[in-house]
Design a protein around this motif. Structure first.
Motif, PDB file in Angstrom:
ATOM      1  N   THR A 266       0.844  -1.201   0.000  1.00  0.00           N
ATOM      2  CA  THR A 266       0.000   0.000   0.000  1.00  0.00           C
ATOM      3  C   THR A 266       0.876   1.247   0.000  1.00  0.00           C
ATOM      4  O   THR A 266       2.036   1.204   0.392  1.00  0.00           O
ATOM      5  CB  THR A 266      -0.917   0.035   1.233  1.00  0.00           C
ATOM      6  N   ASP A 267       0.294   2.349  -0.459  1.00  0.00           N
ATOM      7  CA  ASP A 267       1.015   3.623  -0.468  1.00  0.00           C
ATOM      8  C   ASP A 267       0.808   4.291   0.887  1.00  0.00           C
ATOM      9  O   ASP A 267      -0.244   4.863   1.157  1.00  0.00           O
ATOM     10  CB  ASP A 267       0.504   4.522  -1.592  1.00  0.00           C
ATOM     11  N   SER A 295       7.149   2.739   5.873  1.00  0.00           N
ATOM     12  CA  SER A 295       6.150   3.091   4.869  1.00  0.00           C
ATOM     13  C   SER A 295       6.649   2.779   3.460  1.00  0.00           C
ATOM     14  O   SER A 295       7.846   2.816   3.176  1.00  0.00           O
ATOM     15  CB  SER A 295       5.792   4.572   4.962  1.00  0.00           C
ATOM     16  N   THR A 296       5.714   2.465   2.584  1.00  0.00           N
ATOM     17  CA  THR A 296       6.037   2.103   1.206  1.00  0.00           C
ATOM     18  C   THR A 296       5.224   2.943   0.233  1.00  0.00           C
ATOM     19  O   THR A 296       4.162   3.469   0.569  1.00  0.00           O
ATOM     20  CB  THR A 296       5.737   0.617   0.952  1.00  0.00           C
ATOM     21  N   GLY A 297       5.702   3.060  -0.987  1.00  0.00           N
ATOM     22  CA  GLY A 297       4.997   3.816  -2.020  1.00  0.00           C
ATOM     23  C   GLY A 297       5.959   4.261  -3.110  1.00  0.00           C
ATOM     24  O   GLY A 297       7.186   4.185  -2.954  1.00  0.00           O
ATOM     25  N   PRO A 372       8.684   0.415  -4.783  1.00  0.00           N
ATOM     26  CA  PRO A 372       8.008   1.138  -3.684  1.00  0.00           C
ATOM     27  C   PRO A 372       8.548   0.839  -2.297  1.00  0.00           C
ATOM     28  O   PRO A 372       8.184   1.534  -1.345  1.00  0.00           O
ATOM     29  CB  PRO A 372       6.548   0.657  -3.810  1.00  0.00           C
ATOM     30  N   LEU A 373       9.385  -0.195  -2.148  1.00  0.00           N
ATOM     31  CA  LEU A 373       9.892  -0.562  -0.829  1.00  0.00           C
ATOM     32  C   LEU A 373      11.233   0.110  -0.529  1.00  0.00           C
ATOM     33  O   LEU A 373      11.455   0.589   0.594  1.00  0.00           O
ATOM     34  CB  LEU A 373      10.046  -2.075  -0.704  1.00  0.00           C
ATOM     35  N   TYR A 374      12.135   0.129  -1.533  1.00  0.00           N
ATOM     36  CA  TYR A 374      13.494   0.618  -1.318  1.00  0.00           C
ATOM     37  C   TYR A 374      13.852   1.800  -2.217  1.00  0.00           C
ATOM     38  O   TYR A 374      14.965   2.317  -2.128  1.00  0.00           O
ATOM     39  CB  TYR A 374      14.499  -0.514  -1.569  1.00  0.00           C
ATOM     40  N   GLY A 375      12.949   2.216  -3.072  1.00  0.00           N
ATOM     41  CA  GLY A 375      13.276   3.281  -4.007  1.00  0.00           C
ATOM     42  C   GLY A 375      14.379   2.834  -4.943  1.00  0.00           C
ATOM     43  O   GLY A 375      14.325   1.732  -5.504  1.00  0.00           O
TER      44      GLY A 375
END
Length: 646
Positions: A266-267, A295-297, A372-375
């Motif tokens: 999720t964002d 947080s992820t996104g 979205p987890l680690y960029g």
């Protein structure tokens, strides 16, 4: 051990007692209806407009035409009707990004930094947080401010910017704990840290305090701002000042937040990390795996160590002076410290270049590519070797501030280059062997980056430091982005300084002054004489230039026979004069969303855009009715007068 355990329970309460953000006014007495708001004006802040509705100005942010204001609901509605007011936004609360309760340098490859003596020396870092323990033996705090007096309790700043929560001190240690015989060593131990106390002892602040902290960081020329704090709201006031800081060349790093789930599907990235001009940092454990709460996104940009990080802590809160904490609040300062090492290694790089290099050097984690987890991946040191190349670029200067650069050495290996001045791009895709620039007394650092197939080769960049002894103006330095344009016009005898040695770049330009400067630039007859306008006296300093401009068809004045020489010139009026004076060709239409066909200056504004004299603002506007300063008018006039500035 028991005392330390008790401390951690308190920290957990900070995270869970405040699971969401509430309006700042909820902390007011129950019978009080006045609330804090951020009021944005179309032009400069007009305190009389606020006073007319009965509101109270708490703090002004002139650089973004906004103010923190106390208003009742009725006053808010009345103020929103004013044509001078652009928007009235809530003053939201912010708090430290949740932490729990130590390790970190080997994962970011710190031992392989090149050169090995990089320490962040000379890099100014603002820690916008709960303050920093100024008496901690493992920290050196270079300065700072407390802005909590802008809340409802004036006693919150009684201990200046000293830390009453612990969070800011922990962040400071990760960045810059001293390289000594005690405790820990930070990523950039010789960086200059500045404590901005915008969060109270409970880890809470508001839009007003964060905005005031950002304003202080901008005004005090910080290189990097660390924001290990979060809010769920897309706060317009905070965004406006972050954009202003980024525009000035400051790098902003923020914690992504601790609202993630195990799946990471999720964002959940929070603000300010979610803003495009901020590096959003997620947290990983010792195995370089995202911690579940991180947080992820899609806006996650980099990852850094954030699990059980051992760092400094206020000695009055933990007798050892150190503690273990977990969260993205701990990951963000790893990136901030690394950015300081990059900035020290590449002093001519802009914030945009440093950001790009951090992305390129990151260790890819998770699925290949940005995710979205680690960029872009885990932040890493830059281990590229650098050589001293200051002697490669030749130059000459004179007492008028003219700088002639000889770039033949660059063109021997490439057909084109990008030229940076104090980190700001001033020439894109250049191919000339000689470039002329202008500066005032002080230092200018140039960086010439070769282009290979249109791509910058940063590892082949050449740098040069130029020191000028003159000209000198008491209120102008080479760090001001507009300084080269003002010095050019001064060199051309177009823009005059004042008797006290000031240039007054922030002073508004009147219509008479604008025409006089334009007349000098175009070589018009400035002999003082009668004009066609009833409000321009023959003895006026600008009378000759005004009448010459009429004769040349550059201006016509108003229908009532006046010129209004003492009124500030607007951006639209400036566009009309410059296009007519320099005979600029017709431009493309519909470039700016706030410039309509029925507006005076419509065609001329687009001519300026076509001639690459303006790109407008980042939000797609030109702001035609905005009044001009001596600095901004000089930029437009210099670009119209000399194509090399475009």
């Amino acid at each position: 051990m028991k005392k330390l355990t008790s401390l951690f329970l308190i920290i957990l309460q900070i995270c869970f007692i405040y699971p969401r953000f509430t309006e700042a006014s909820e902390s007011l007495p129950a019978n009080e209806t006045v609330k804090r708001h951020i009021v944005f004006f179309n032009e400069e802040v007009d305190e009389s407009t606020i006073e007319q509705v009965g509101g109270k100005v708490i703090y002004k942010y002139d650089m973004i035409n906004a103010a923190s204001v106390e208003l009742s609901p009725n006053q808010k509605q009345e103020l929103k009707q004013s044509p001078k007011v652009k928007e009235v936004a809530n003053d939201n609360t912010v708090e430290v990004s949740g932490q729990i309760a130590p390790w970190g340098h080997q994962n970011i490859n710190l031992a392989k930094k090149n050169p090995a003596n990089l320490s962040g020396k000379g890099i100014k870092i603002a820690i916008l947080d709960s303050g920093v323990d100024t008496s901690h033996p493992d920290l050196k705090v270079n300065g700072g401010t407390c802005v909590l007096n802008l809340l409802y309790d004036s006693n919150l700043c009684k201990n200046s910017y000293s830390d009453g929560n612990g969070h800011g001190t922990h962040v400071a240690g990760i960045i810059a704990a001293k390289d000594n015989d005690i405790g820990i060593v930070g990523v950039a131990p010789n960086a200059e840290i500045y404590a901005i106390k915008a969060l109270d002892a409970e880890g809470n602040g508001t839009t007003t305090t964060v905005m005031a902290g950002l304003k202080w960081a901008i005004e005090n020329n910080m290189d990097i701002i660390n924001m290990s704090l979060t809010t769920t709201k897309e706060d317009l006031g905070i965004k406006a000042l972050i954009d202003k800081a980024y525009e000035k060349g400051i790098l902003i790093v923020a914690a992504a937040g601790n609202s993630g789930n195990n799946a990471g599907n999720t964002d959940t990235v929070q603000y300010p990390a979610k803003f495009s001009n901020v590096i959003a940092v997620s947290a990983v454990n010792r195995n370089n795996v995202r911690i579940p709460t991180s947080s992820t996104g899609n806006t996650v940009e980099l990852a850094a160590p954030g699990f059980e990080i051992y760092s400094t802590y206020p000695t009055n809160l933990a007798s050892s002076g150190y503690a273990y904490l977990t969260g993205t609040s701990m990951a963000a300062p790893f990136v901030t410290g690394m950015a300081a090492l990059y900035k020290e290694k590449y002093p001519t790089y802009s914030n945009i270049q440093i950001r790009k290099l951090l992305q390129e050097n990151a260790l890819d984690l998770g699925v290949p590519g940005k995710d979205p987890l680690y960029g872009y991946g885990l932040v890493q040191v830059d281990n590229v070797s650098t050589i001293d190349n200051d002697s490669v670029i030749k130059y000459q200067t004179n007492a008028s501030g003219v700088i002639n650069l000889n770039l033949e050495a660059v063109l021997e290996t490439t057909g084109s280059y990008n030229l940076y001045r104090n980190g700001q791009l001033i020439l894109k895709n250049g191919f000339a062997a000689a470039v002329t620039d202008y500066g005032t007394k002080g230092k200018i650092v140039y960086s010439v980056v070769p282009l290979i197939n249109g791509i910058e080769k940063n590892d082949q960049a050449l740098s040069l430091e130029v020191t000028l002894s003159s000209p000198y103006f008491i209120d102008l330095s080479n760090q001001h982005w507009y300084s080269r344009y003002l010095v050019y016009l001064n060199f051309k005898d177009v823009l005059k300084g004042y008797e006290d040695g000031a240039m007054k770049p922030d002073q508004q330009v009147t219509r008479a002054e604008a025409v006089a400067m334009l007349g000098r630039a175009k070589g018009l007859d400035g002999t003082m004489r009668p004009t066609k306008f009833k409000d321009v006296a023959p003895q006026s300093f600008a009378s000759g230039y005004i009448q010459s401009a009429v004769d040349q068809g550059i201006l016509t004045g108003f229908t009532d026979g006046t010129f209004k020489p003492d009124e500030p010139v607007t951006r639209a009026e400036m566009a009309i004069m410059l296009v007519k004076a320099y005979n600029l060709p017709k431009g493309a239409e519909s470039v700016f969303k706030d410039v309509t066909e029925s507006m005076a200056g419509y065609q001329e504004i687009h001519s300026l855009a076509q001639a690459a004299i303006t790109q407008g603002y980042a939000d797609g506007t030109f702001r035609p009715h905005e009044k001009m300063l001596r600095s901004t008018y000089a930029v437009f006039l210099a670009k119209a007068d000399h194509e090399s500035f475009r």
